[in-house]
Design an enzyme around this catalytic site. Structure first.
Site: not given
Length: 389
Positions: A52, A55
């Protein structure tokens, strides 16, 4: 002795600096819950996945900040868990994680009281934590207000914005309720934007509203943009119906046949080209994707600047052929001509750097940094590029 004290002060300073930012617990989740219950605190859970992008940006840009660390370390037991490994797999199911990163605030008994998701700026991230500490501001409290029948328009508007970053199913319920309270009223740009965010397929509640309020929405978007958005959703449905997940192949004849029911023949051909390019990209077949993309973007006069920036950046990341990269440079320039911003000027700077044109790379990197400062956006990566030139 004076030297010793100076050295000690330096060591303490280094140690203090190393402690800046959020501190995350290492033990298993049950141990974290037990600690939270004992200390009468909430658990802050960063539910992430290793692939991600947002993230990683949170880890790089937000979690290390002193202000963020001071607030979260004092008020929560912080933990990071990969939702695709170990106990994270079951936690993802339990808390119905629908995207990454998702941030959960959980009490010592394991009950979720608040959540949000996505890349969040410093001030907003701290505010989310403050909302979690305030029982009246928690999503769990707001959900109960909604379920108990509160249909105040201002409350619904505030709730639908928060639900968008929380739970898709609940978001749709609130969205329908919000639009019900606005029947017969003129829609604002914000109203329509909320609808766009929730319109992920032709099966969504948002799409039903989109169809019902067509006349009102066209006043905000224009009939041409309304049609463009609707066609995009319909093409996604056609793709879903004609793509075989097992063989990872597209029934091109069926796709084209169905696309021609809503588009002109030329538009349907371009849509097919786009679908084939997306499939090649998903397979990491970059040579095929490059060839199809060059064909697709022969004429970019009518292409949205954000789309142009996106394809230009993808070429920067995945293409080595200098002729193709020069083509991407023309796309990035066209994106800037249509809507200059820190994002597309940064893309152009990177492309110039990749083809070895350091002078132009410097010019556009500096421009991007200036524009980012005006918008209050992070320009660290652009500065890194500039420093390397």
């Amino acid at each position: 002795m004076r030297k010793f004290l100076t050295l000690t002060a330096f060591v303490i300073s280094i140690y203090s600096f190393s402690q800046a930012g959020m501190k995350f617990e290492e033990p298993d989740f049950k141990t974290v819950l037990a600690k939270a219950k004992k200390e009468n605190k909430l658990v802050f859970l960063d539910a992430y996945a290793v692939w991600c992008g947002p993230c990683k940006l949170m880890v790089k840009n937000i979690f290390p900040l002193q202000t963020v660390g001071d607030f979260y370390n004092a008020n929560f037991i912080n933990v990071k868990i990969d939702m695709e490994k170990g106990e994270g797999i079951e936690l993802a199911k339990k808390f119905k994680i629908q995207g990454y990163p998702t941030y959960l605030f959980i009490d010592g008994d394991g009950n979720e009281v608040h959540r949000t998701m996505g890349y969040v700026k410093e001030e907003d991230f701290i505010q989310f934590g403050k909302d979690a500490l305030n029982p009246a501001g928690r999503m769990s409290t707001l959900v109960k207000r909604f379920e108990d029948g509160d249909r105040n328009p201002e409350f619904l508007k505030s709730l639908v914005e928060k639900a968008l970053m929380s739970d898709r199913d609940f978001f749709e319920k609130v969205l329908v309720a919000y639009y019900d309270t606005n029947k017969g009223k003129e829609l604002s740009k914000d109203d329509v934007n909320l609808l766009m965010y929730g319109m992920y397929s032709t099966e969504s509640a948002a799409y039903s509203i989109f169809k019902q309020r067509k006349t009102d929405i066209e006043k905000v978007l224009s009939p041409a943009n309304y049609k463009k958005i609707e066609n995009g959703l319909l093409l996604s449905k056609i793709y879903k119906n004609t793509y075989n997940k097992e063989t990872k192949t597209l029934d091109e004849n069926q796709y084209l046949k169905q696309a021609e029911e809503i588009l002109t023949k030329d538009e349907a051909q371009k849509a097919l080209l786009s679908a084939k390019a997306n499939i090649a990209y998903s397979k990491k077949d970059f040579p095929t994707w490059e060839k199809l993309s060059l064909e697709k973007y022969k004429d970019v006069s009518q292409v949205d600047p954000n789309e142009l920036n996106s394809i230009s950046w993808r070429f920067y990341e995945n293409v080595t052929n200098k002729d193709a990269l020069q083509k991407a440079i023309t796309w990035a320039k066209e994106s800037i001509n249509k809507d200059e911003g820190y994002y597309n000027t940064d893309t152009l700077a990177h492309l110039y750097s990749k083809v070895g044109d350091k002078e132009n790379a410097k010019i556009w990197a500096k421009k991007s940094i200036e524009l980012a400062k005006v918008k209050g956006e992070d320009s660290a990566e652009t500065q890194k590029l500039l420093d390397s030139l």
